[in-house]
Design a protein around this motif. Structure first.
Motif, mmCIF file in Angstrom:
data_model
loop_
_atom_site.group_PDB
_atom_site.id
_atom_site.type_symbol
_atom_site.label_atom_id
_atom_site.label_comp_id
_atom_site.label_asym_id
_atom_site.label_seq_id
_atom_site.Cartn_x
_atom_site.Cartn_y
_atom_site.Cartn_z
ATOM 1 N N ASP A 190 20.889 39.749 21.046
ATOM 2 C CA ASP A 190 21.836 38.956 20.235
ATOM 3 C C ASP A 190 22.379 39.737 19.032
ATOM 4 O O ASP A 190 23.075 39.165 18.191
ATOM 5 N N VAL A 191 22.050 41.017 18.940
ATOM 6 C CA VAL A 191 22.667 41.835 17.885
ATOM 7 C C VAL A 191 23.411 43.036 18.460
ATOM 8 O O VAL A 191 23.795 43.942 17.746
ATOM 9 N N ASP A 192 23.628 43.042 19.792
ATOM 10 C CA ASP A 192 24.379 44.153 20.416
ATOM 11 C C ASP A 192 23.714 45.505 20.123
ATOM 12 O O ASP A 192 24.395 46.498 19.876
ATOM 13 N N ILE A 193 22.381 45.548 20.204
ATOM 14 C CA ILE A 193 21.685 46.822 19.958
ATOM 15 C C ILE A 193 22.094 47.882 20.971
ATOM 16 O O ILE A 193 22.115 49.075 20.694
ATOM 17 N N ALA A 194 22.416 47.406 22.186
ATOM 18 C CA ALA A 194 22.866 48.304 23.262
ATOM 19 C C ALA A 194 23.544 47.457 24.335
ATOM 20 O O ALA A 194 23.441 46.224 24.324
ATOM 21 N N TYR A 195 24.243 48.156 25.242
ATOM 22 C CA TYR A 195 24.949 47.479 26.333
ATOM 23 C C TYR A 195 24.498 48.110 27.650
ATOM 24 O O TYR A 195 24.241 49.317 27.695
ATOM 25 N N VAL A 196 24.387 47.314 28.708
ATOM 26 C CA VAL A 196 24.038 47.856 30.018
ATOM 27 C C VAL A 196 25.119 47.512 31.041
ATOM 28 O O VAL A 196 25.838 46.512 30.900
ATOM 29 N N THR A 197 25.217 48.362 32.053
ATOM 30 C CA THR A 197 26.244 48.268 33.082
ATOM 31 C C THR A 197 25.585 48.431 34.450
ATOM 32 O O THR A 197 24.746 49.324 34.619
ATOM 33 N N PRO A 198 25.888 47.559 35.420
ATOM 34 C CA PRO A 198 25.257 47.658 36.740
ATOM 35 C C PRO A 198 25.779 48.865 37.513
ATOM 36 O O PRO A 198 26.988 49.139 37.490
ATOM 37 N N VAL A 199 24.863 49.574 38.178
ATOM 38 C CA VAL A 199 25.238 50.686 39.052
ATOM 39 C C VAL A 199 24.457 50.526 40.345
ATOM 40 O O VAL A 199 23.416 49.858 40.372
ATOM 41 N N THR A 200 24.944 51.111 41.468
ATOM 42 C CA THR A 200 24.149 51.097 42.698
ATOM 43 C C THR A 200 23.868 52.533 43.116
ATOM 44 O O THR A 200 24.730 53.405 43.007
ATOM 45 N N ILE A 201 22.635 52.757 43.592
ATOM 46 C CA ILE A 201 22.173 54.092 43.960
ATOM 47 C C ILE A 201 21.601 54.023 45.376
ATOM 48 O O ILE A 201 20.814 53.118 45.687
ATOM 49 N N GLY A 202 22.019 54.956 46.256
ATOM 50 C CA GLY A 202 21.371 55.147 47.536
ATOM 51 C C GLY A 202 21.816 54.235 48.654
ATOM 52 O O GLY A 202 22.737 53.423 48.511
ATOM 53 N N THR A 203 21.091 54.377 49.786
ATOM 54 C CA THR A 203 21.399 53.642 51.024
ATOM 55 C C THR A 203 20.102 53.061 51.598
ATOM 56 O O THR A 203 19.197 53.839 51.878
ATOM 57 N N PRO A 204 19.985 51.766 51.738
ATOM 58 C CA PRO A 204 20.864 50.708 51.226
ATOM 59 C C PRO A 204 20.927 50.728 49.704
ATOM 60 O O PRO A 204 20.022 51.295 49.056
ATOM 61 N N PRO A 205 21.969 50.172 49.085
ATOM 62 C CA PRO A 205 22.171 50.293 47.634
ATOM 63 C C PRO A 205 21.068 49.617 46.824
ATOM 64 O O PRO A 205 20.663 48.506 47.129
#
Ligand SMILES: CCCC[C@H](NC(=O)[C@H](Cc1ccccc1)NC(=O)N1CCOCC1)C(=O)N[C@@H](CC1CCCCC1)C(O)(O)C(F)(F)C(=O)NC
Length: 330
Positions: A12-27
């Motif tokens: 709730d203080v925006d200390i950091a932001y995260v973003t979804p990524v996919t790695i490998g097969t199956p993802p």
């Protein structure tokens, strides 16, 4: 090609932001902290000791048919806040917001420091600094952006971070809907591997603008803004009850105090950080003493325009030759 993915605040203080990524097969999907202040792509993994994992998603290369160990390669990194990690290296398919790189170096953690273990919302980092900063040895690896660059419609990524809301990282295009007016581009100094640019000055609240060169890095991986002591003391002189607390490691003030805005210049453009971003957070839950979002850079040896500043703008990281950085209002 282009790609677009959400940047979600982890608290709730925006200390950091995260973003979804996919790695490998199956993802396999992980939430990574995209960080223009470093150039390693590393993840919590099946190689991370269970005692160091506390709910983070992990990448298991042995469950990916496209993973390949990069024999004899290791990495080790220590960040400005003292956190650290190290481990081995695989290459695998890697996708961010519809943009794929086939053989991305994915650094798997064999050891993470306690601050990473306790940050349960961050499954790793995706470095967006210059590849010269990558720590993999004996052969350093390219960042996701450097690997993707040739296939991008335009060799850029843009950052639109928001206060307590999901923003976006766009790759390969500049979305006109995300900003207003013009984008002001200034040169980037790629030594030593950061997105280093020079701001044209600052103003405190409605005070006069002081034209001066302030060289620093645009750093999505740093929560706050760290500037020269003279500027920071000029700011907190306008805040009743503000003190530079050794105990709390920076400027604190009564949460009830009125805070001026902080304006910084990029060329002829001016960007104003709202007071609410600088009233960063109570020093402890429920405390009436607040910690400032603007702090002194004197101990760091470098000025850092972190999330508190980036949230106030739409920023274009232009990876052309030579690289430049563009700032626009939004
Ligand atoms: C004081 C000088 C800058 C410190 C900066 N860290 C920070 O800004 C951390 C980030 C964090 C996020 C989530 C959980 C915990 C911490 N926040 C932080 O120190 N604070 C203390 C002050 O209140 C705000 C939160 C940093 O090391 N940033 C790294 C990347 C972070 C490393 C720790 C995990 C999150 C990413 C960096 O790569 O941006 C760097 F450029 F600073 C760097 O060290 N490059 C090598």
């Amino acid at each position: 090609d282009t790609g677009s993915a959400a940047a979600v605040p982890i608290d709730d203080v925006d200390i950091a932001y995260v973003t979804p990524v996919t790695i490998g097969t199956p993802p396999q999907t992980l939430q990574l902290d995209f960080d223009t202040g470093s150039s390693d792509l590393w993840v919590f993994s099946s190689h991370t000791p269970a005692s160091q994992v506390r709910g983070q998603e992990i990448y298991s290369p042995n469950k990916s048919s496209t993973a390949k160990l990069l024999e004899g390669h290791t990495w080790s990194i220590t960040y400005g806040d003292g956190s650290a990690s190290r481990g081995n290296v695989y290459v695998d398919n890697f996708t961010v917001g519809g943009l794929s790189v086939a053989q991305q170096a994915v650094q798997t953690a064999q050891q993470v420091s306690s601050s990473f273990t306790s940050e349960t919302n961050i499954d790793g980092l995706l470095g967006l600094g210059f590849s010269t900063l990558n720590t993999v040895s004996p052969k350093s690896q390219l960042t996701f952006f450097d690997n993707a660059k040739a296939s991008l419609d335009s060799p850029v990524f843009t950052v639109d971070l928001k206060a307590q809301a999901a923003g976006t990282y766009d790759f390969g295009f500049i979305d006109k809907a995300k900003y207003t007016g013009e984008i002001t581009y200034v040169p980037v100094n790629t030594n030593p591997g950061y997105w280093t640019f020079t701001s044209s000055g600052y103003a405190v609240g409605s005070g006069s603008f002081s034209s001066q060169s302030i060289t620093g890095i645009a750093d999505t991986g740093t929560s706050l803004v760290y500037l020269p002591t003279a500027i920071v003391t000029a700011y907190y002189r306008q805040v009743s009850g503000a003190t530079n607390s050794r105990n709390y490691g920076g400027y604190v003030f009564p949460c009830s105090s009125a805070l001026p805005t902080f304006t910084f210049g990029v060329g002829d453009a001016r960007f104003t950080i709202p007071s609410s971003y600088i009233s960063y957070s109570p020093i402890a839950p429920g405390s009436s003493t607040c910690f400032g979002g603007l702090q002194s850079s004197s101990g760091l040896g470098i000025n850092i325009w972190g999330d508190v500043a980036l949230k106030a703008a739409f920023v274009v990281f232009n990876g052309a030759n030579p690289p430049t950085i563009g700032w626009a209002k939004k």
